[in-house]
Scaffold this motif. Structure first.
Motif, PDB file in Angstrom:
ATOM      1  N   ARG A   1      -3.949 -22.543  -6.668  1.00 28.58           N
ATOM      2  CA  ARG A   1      -4.062 -21.209  -7.280  1.00 28.58           C
ATOM      3  C   ARG A   1      -5.318 -20.484  -6.820  1.00 28.58           C
ATOM      4  O   ARG A   1      -5.379 -19.255  -6.863  1.00 28.58           O
ATOM      5  N   HIS A   2      -6.330 -21.226  -6.383  1.00 27.52           N
ATOM      6  CA  HIS A   2      -7.585 -20.619  -5.956  1.00 27.52           C
ATOM      7  C   HIS A   2      -7.643 -20.361  -4.450  1.00 27.52           C
ATOM      8  O   HIS A   2      -8.638 -19.851  -3.955  1.00 27.52           O
ATOM      9  N   VAL A   3      -6.586 -20.730  -3.726  1.00 30.79           N
ATOM     10  CA  VAL A   3      -6.552 -20.527  -2.278  1.00 30.79           C
ATOM     11  C   VAL A   3      -5.920 -19.168  -1.987  1.00 30.79           C
ATOM     12  O   VAL A   3      -4.931 -18.778  -2.618  1.00 30.79           O
ATOM     13  N   ASN A   4      -6.500 -18.472  -1.009  1.00 29.07           N
ATOM     14  CA  ASN A   4      -5.960 -17.193  -0.565  1.00 29.07           C
ATOM     15  C   ASN A   4      -4.524 -17.395  -0.064  1.00 29.07           C
ATOM     16  O   ASN A   4      -4.270 -18.317   0.712  1.00 29.07           O
ATOM     17  N   PRO A   5      -3.570 -16.556  -0.456  1.00 30.91           N
ATOM     18  CA  PRO A   5      -2.183 -16.729  -0.015  1.00 30.91           C
ATOM     19  C   PRO A   5      -2.019 -16.666   1.514  1.00 30.91           C
ATOM     20  O   PRO A   5      -1.157 -17.341   2.071  1.00 30.91           O
ATOM     21  N   GLY A   6      -2.863 -15.889   2.186  1.00 36.25           N
ATOM     22  CA  GLY A   6      -2.784 -15.828   3.650  1.00 36.25           C
ATOM     23  C   GLY A   6      -3.102 -17.168   4.292  1.00 36.25           C
ATOM     24  O   GLY A   6      -2.468 -17.584   5.263  1.00 36.25           O
ATOM     25  N   ILE A   7      -4.092 -17.846   3.743  1.00 44.50           N
ATOM     26  CA  ILE A   7      -4.455 -19.168   4.262  1.00 44.50           C
ATOM     27  C   ILE A   7      -3.343 -20.164   3.980  1.00 44.50           C
ATOM     28  O   ILE A   7      -2.999 -20.989   4.828  1.00 44.50           O
ATOM     29  N   LEU A   8      -2.770 -20.076   2.814  1.00 43.75           N
ATOM     30  CA  LEU A   8      -1.674 -20.979   2.453  1.00 43.75           C
ATOM     31  C   LEU A   8      -0.468 -20.776   3.369  1.00 43.75           C
ATOM     32  O   LEU A   8       0.124 -21.740   3.855  1.00 43.75           O
TER      33      LEU A   8
END
Length: 86
Positions: free
Chosen positions: A23-30
């Motif tokens: 939840r704390h990771v940027n969606p672009g990185i994911l």
């Protein structure tokens, strides 16, 4: 059943930790990480298929390996082009 409940509780704790971390990771990185994983998986499957095809092919001459990847080798191991010229 206490051993099973301990394993279940540990699994749920690890899963909850992963959910909180994601939840704390940027969606672009994911999305980028998922794309890299998908490309690596496709490369793994493609190279594995080529290696198995190469390992199981019957080689009948110098051009047999190149014929293997061009799709001209029949299950007998005889090149279609060579048989037509003989």
């Amino acid at each position: 059943f206490s051993g099973v409940s301990v394993l279940y509780n540990a699994f749920v704790a690890v899963l909850n930790g992963l959910v909180i971390a994601l939840r704390h990771v940027n969606p672009g990185i994911l999305i980028g990480c998922l794309a890299v994983f998908a490309l690596a998986w496709a490369l793994f499957v493609g190279l594995g298929t080529a290696c198995v095809k190469l390992a199981l092919a019957r080689r009948t001459g110098i051009g047999a390996v190149s014929d293997l990847f061009s799709g001209t080798v029949e299950p007998t191991g005889v090149s279609v082009l060579r048989r037509a010229n003989d």
